[in-house]
Design a protein around this motif. Structure first.
Motif, short mmCIF file in Angstrom:
data_model
loop_
_atom_site.label_atom_id
_atom_site.label_comp_id
_atom_site.label_asym_id
_atom_site.label_seq_id
_atom_site.Cartn_x
_atom_site.Cartn_y
_atom_site.Cartn_z
N GLU A 1 0.83 -1.20 0.00
CA GLU A 1 0.00 0.00 0.00
C GLU A 1 0.87 1.25 0.00
OE1 GLU A 1 -3.48 2.29 2.64
OE2 GLU A 1 -2.50 0.47 3.40
N GLY A 2 0.45 2.21 -0.80
CA GLY A 2 1.10 3.51 -0.80
C GLY A 2 0.09 4.57 -1.21
N ARG A 3 -0.07 5.58 -0.40
CA ARG A 3 -1.06 6.61 -0.72
C ARG A 3 -0.60 7.96 -0.19
NH1 ARG A 3 -3.77 8.27 3.68
NH2 ARG A 3 -3.91 6.88 5.48
N VAL A 4 -1.07 9.02 -0.85
CA VAL A 4 -0.80 10.39 -0.43
C VAL A 4 -2.06 11.21 -0.66
CG1 VAL A 4 0.56 12.48 -0.83
CG2 VAL A 4 1.65 10.25 -1.00
N ASP A 5 -2.51 11.93 0.37
CA ASP A 5 -3.66 12.82 0.29
C ASP A 5 -3.26 14.16 0.88
OD1 ASP A 5 -5.88 10.92 -0.63
OD2 ASP A 5 -5.11 9.88 1.14
N LEU A 6 -3.20 15.17 0.02
CA LEU A 6 -2.75 16.49 0.47
C LEU A 6 -3.75 17.55 0.01
CD1 LEU A 6 1.08 16.38 -0.32
CD2 LEU A 6 -0.03 16.10 1.91
N SER A 7 -3.89 18.60 0.83
CA SER A 7 -4.74 19.73 0.51
C SER A 7 -4.03 21.01 0.90
CB SER A 7 -6.09 19.62 1.24
OG SER A 7 -6.90 20.75 0.97
N LEU A 8 -3.90 21.90 -0.08
CA LEU A 8 -3.24 23.19 0.14
C LEU A 8 -4.25 24.30 -0.05
CD1 LEU A 8 -0.66 24.97 0.47
CD2 LEU A 8 -0.39 24.82 -2.01
N GLY B 1 -4.15 28.45 0.64
CA GLY B 1 -3.35 29.57 1.13
C GLY B 1 -1.99 29.08 1.58
N PHE B 2 -1.67 29.33 2.87
CA PHE B 2 -0.41 28.85 3.42
C PHE B 2 -0.61 27.60 4.28
CE2 PHE B 2 0.27 33.37 2.62
CZ PHE B 2 1.47 33.34 1.94
N ARG B 3 -1.81 27.07 4.29
CA ARG B 3 -2.10 25.89 5.10
C ARG B 3 -1.99 24.63 4.25
NH1 ARG B 3 -4.50 26.78 10.06
NH2 ARG B 3 -5.07 28.96 10.49
N LEU B 4 -1.23 23.67 4.76
CA LEU B 4 -1.05 22.39 4.10
C LEU B 4 -1.42 21.29 5.08
CD1 LEU B 4 -0.04 20.73 1.66
CD2 LEU B 4 2.25 20.78 2.71
N GLU B 5 -2.37 20.46 4.70
CA GLU B 5 -2.78 19.36 5.54
C GLU B 5 -2.98 18.12 4.69
OE1 GLU B 5 -6.61 19.79 7.32
OE2 GLU B 5 -7.33 21.13 5.72
N GLY B 6 -2.92 16.98 5.37
CA GLY B 6 -3.09 15.72 4.66
C GLY B 6 -2.38 14.59 5.38
N SER B 7 -2.28 13.47 4.68
CA SER B 7 -1.65 12.29 5.27
C SER B 7 -1.04 11.45 4.17
CB SER B 7 -2.67 11.47 6.07
OG SER B 7 -3.70 11.00 5.21
N ALA B 8 -0.15 10.56 4.60
CA ALA B 8 0.50 9.63 3.67
C ALA B 8 0.78 8.33 4.41
CB ALA B 8 1.80 10.22 3.13
N ARG B 9 0.74 7.23 3.67
CA ARG B 9 1.01 5.92 4.27
C ARG B 9 1.79 5.06 3.28
NH1 ARG B 9 -2.76 1.62 7.46
NH2 ARG B 9 -2.05 2.97 9.14
N LEU B 10 2.75 4.33 3.81
CA LEU B 10 3.54 3.37 3.04
C LEU B 10 3.60 2.08 3.83
CD1 LEU B 10 5.29 3.02 0.47
CD2 LEU B 10 7.27 3.62 1.87
#
Length: 298
Positions: free
Chosen positions: A236-243, A245-254
């Motif tokens: 499994e490998g996934r990346v979920d990011l949301s940007l 303005g200057f805010r960056l949030e999300g998660s990732a898993r390997l």
């Protein structure tokens, strides 16, 4: 009586008391209009004969309008021809199916780029580009939408990444006046990376207008990689990011079922990363390993 080819004022009318009066009056008025039109045409011709430059200007304008009409009618085929010619100048073979072209943008239903070795580094099922005009001959790309693009790249042991020669197209000089990034929407994207250990395939989608707004969702397909340096089994490998303005949030898993590298063996490995919703990006890491052995270090 009315003489033949006589020029009569259209305001003059004849009135008859018989039932045929209306019909004769109409024929009289119609006969009067034709000589007036012919007389105006003759006078215009005499003016042109006195001023030949008017005739030249008129012919040039007619030729220009006819040329523009032909360009508009055959704009799609001309666009494909120009694009293919440019591709050949870049040592590429292009297959393009343009279905829409106007001042507001262009639409391509299918595009495929092939390099000299026969590889296809890029292809897509649908491409839409929307334009706006900031001035005369100053188009600006406002929005780019790509459906089902496929990018094929290679990763060498020296750490170099090649996209079938397409990376050379991005080495040109930068513009003196940098343009703002357009809104980009990529749906059902697929990236195929050839590595010395095997092929890694990632899928996902992207939407946003960099550098202040973007959303990314990516997944890596399960794969078993093996080389002289070791082997790795990815489940499994996934990346979920949301940007925003200057805010960056999300998660990732390997998640790895097995990893063996130069005397180090590990099983059931999970790596998690979470981006905190703060002005300054903060990453929280966590890892878990069921089995870890290092015979060389014993």
């Amino acid at each position: 009586k009315i003489k033949r080819n006589a020029f009569i004022n259209p305001a003059h009318r004849c009135t008859y008391s018989s039932a045929e009066g209306s019909a004769r009056q109409f024929e009289l008025q119609f006969a009067v209009q034709i000589p007036n039109f012919l007389s105006g045409f003759v006078m215009f011709g005499r003016k042109l004969s006195r001023h030949p430059w008017l005739t030249a200007i008129g012919l040039v304008l007619l030729l220009l309008l006819f040329t523009l009409l032909l360009l508009w009618v055959f704009r799609l085929s001309l666009t494909e021809t120009i694009a293919k010619r440019w591709c050949r100048s870049q040592a590429l073979e292009c297959e393009i199916d343009a279905t829409g072209l106007s001042l507001s943008g262009t639409t391509i239903d299918a595009i495929r780029l092939t390099n000299e070795t026969g590889q296809i580094p890029f292809e897509a099922e649908h491409l839409t580009v929307e334009l706006s005009w900031k001035g005369f001959l100053k188009p600006v790309v406002e929005r780019v939408e790509i459906n089902r693009p496929v990018i094929r790249l290679s990763y060498t042991e020296d750490g170099e990444i090649s996209v079938g020669g397409l990376e050379d197209l991005a080495t040109g000089g930068s513009s003196e006046t940098p343009q703002a990034m357009p809104e980009i929407i990529v749906r059902d994207a697929r990236i195929e990376a050839q590595t010395p250990a095997g092929t890694v395939v990632a899928t996902g989608r992207f939407e946003g207008k960099l550098p202040y707004k973007a959303t990314l969702h990516a997944r890596i397909e399960p794969v078993d990689l093996s080389s002289e340096q070791g082997r790795l089994s990815l489940t499994e490998g996934r990346v979920d990011l949301s940007l925003s303005g200057f805010r960056l949030e999300g998660s990732a898993r390997l998640q790895l079922e097995e990893a063996v590298f130069e005397g180090l063996e590990a099983r059931n490995i999970t790596l998690d990363a979470n981006m905190a919703d703060t002005l300054l990006p903060t990453v929280e890491w966590s890892a878990s390993i069921d089995t870890l052995s290092a015979p060389d270090l014993a």
